[in-house]
Design a protein around this motif. Structure first.
Motif, short mmCIF file in Angstrom:
data_model
loop_
_atom_site.label_atom_id
_atom_site.label_comp_id
_atom_site.label_asym_id
_atom_site.label_seq_id
_atom_site.Cartn_x
_atom_site.Cartn_y
_atom_site.Cartn_z
N ALA A 157 59.67 88.43 44.71
CA ALA A 157 59.78 89.90 44.74
C ALA A 157 60.36 90.42 46.04
O ALA A 157 60.55 91.63 46.18
CB ALA A 157 58.40 90.52 44.50
N VAL A 158 60.65 89.53 46.99
CA VAL A 158 61.21 89.92 48.29
C VAL A 158 62.39 89.02 48.60
O VAL A 158 62.59 87.98 47.96
CB VAL A 158 60.15 89.81 49.41
N GLU A 159 63.17 89.41 49.59
CA GLU A 159 64.36 88.63 49.93
C GLU A 159 63.99 87.24 50.43
O GLU A 159 64.62 86.25 50.07
CB GLU A 159 65.18 89.38 50.99
N SER A 160 62.99 87.17 51.30
CA SER A 160 62.54 85.87 51.80
C SER A 160 61.02 85.87 51.91
O SER A 160 60.41 86.92 52.15
CB SER A 160 63.18 85.55 53.16
N LEU A 161 60.43 84.70 51.72
CA LEU A 161 58.98 84.56 51.72
C LEU A 161 58.48 84.13 53.10
O LEU A 161 59.13 83.32 53.78
CB LEU A 161 58.55 83.53 50.69
N PRO A 162 57.31 84.62 53.52
CA PRO A 162 56.77 84.20 54.81
C PRO A 162 56.34 82.74 54.80
O PRO A 162 56.39 82.06 55.84
CB PRO A 162 55.56 85.13 55.01
N ASP A 163 55.91 82.25 53.65
CA ASP A 163 55.55 80.85 53.47
C ASP A 163 56.27 80.34 52.23
O ASP A 163 56.12 80.90 51.15
CB ASP A 163 54.03 80.68 53.28
#
Length: 253
Positions: A157-163
């Motif tokens: 759901a986002v451009e890049s994931l934190p993990d």
């Protein structure tokens, strides 16, 4: 650590441990434990109804894991499932838990002739595949013209994931739609997992008891620790709505 290790830990080693834990607790724990990560009963009901599953439907489950969803479809809709799963441990577990045919096979090269099935589904697998269009093309090839293809896809759901969980390649919903169109699959219906009724508490409790047995037996094993870390990362992404589960019902053009 290679990218393959966490995937093998979860879908091969822990899969077999699941079958042995069910043997200790009783067969009434088999279905909840074997459906873990592959959708809730409400999700499987929604997908089965949307695909038009009915008694006698020849259903391919590609990336079938330990066979829970296929068994659920057999009991709920009367289908005749065939399971394809690349991990040998998961195949052995599926054979031990349920009485459905299962073959060790890569979903990118299914060992079935063209148009062998009336319908196919693949649950929670596409996000682990880099070449998604090749995987979808194999599902399409395996079903008859006009046949149903169902997916549970965890989407980004986002451009890049934190993990970024190792071995996962989450598409956006837009990318998923593009891949379906490019492989000759027409989207019929879709819904978010989060919009469906919650899993019954007795189902959750049965699955949790199986996981408790696995932890008790194997918590000191590095393979369990890696699989647990991978699972916790994905659960956190879903909880924070960075990764969203989507059920998709399609038809072969």
């Amino acid at each position: 650590m290679s990218e393959a290790e966490p995937m093998a830990d979860e879908f091969d080693t822990v899969a077999w441990w699941t079958a042995t834990a069910v043997a200790e607790l009783g067969q009434d724990h088999a279905l909840p434990a074997a459906c873990r990560g592959s959708g809730s009963p409400a999700g499987l009901d929604w997908l089965g109804a949307s695909l038009g599953l009915a008694p006698g439907t020849r259903l391919l489950d590609s990336g079938a894991g330990v066979g829970g969803p296929a068994e659920y479809a057999a009991r709920s809709f009367g289908v005749r499932p065939v399971l394809a799963e690349p991990m040998e441990g998961a195949c052995r577990a599926a054979s031990r838990l349920f009485d459905n045919p299962v073959v060790v096979a890569d979903g990118l090269a299914l060992p079935f002739p063209d148009e062998a099935f009336d319908a196919a589904w693949s649950l929670g697998v596409l996000c682990t595949i880099e070449d998604k269009r090749a995987y979808l093309a194999e599902l399409r090839r395996a079903v008859v013209p006009g046949g149903a293809v169902g997916l549970l896809v965890y989407t980004r759901a986002v451009e890049s994931l934190p993990d970024q969980p190792e071995g996962n390649h989450f598409p956006t919903r837009s990318e998923l739609a593009d891949d379906l169109r490019a492989t000759g699959l027409t989207l019929v219906e879709e819904t978010l997992l989060a919009d469906l009724p919650e899993t019954p508490e007795d189902w959750n409790q049965a699955a949790a008891r199986v996981e408790d047995v696995i932890e008790r037996r194997h918590r000191d094993d590095e393979r369990w620790q890696r699989a647990q870390s991978q699972q916790e990362t994905i659960v956190g992404l879903i909880r924070d709505e960075l990764v969203v589960g989507v059920l998709v019902s399609c038809r072969r053009d």
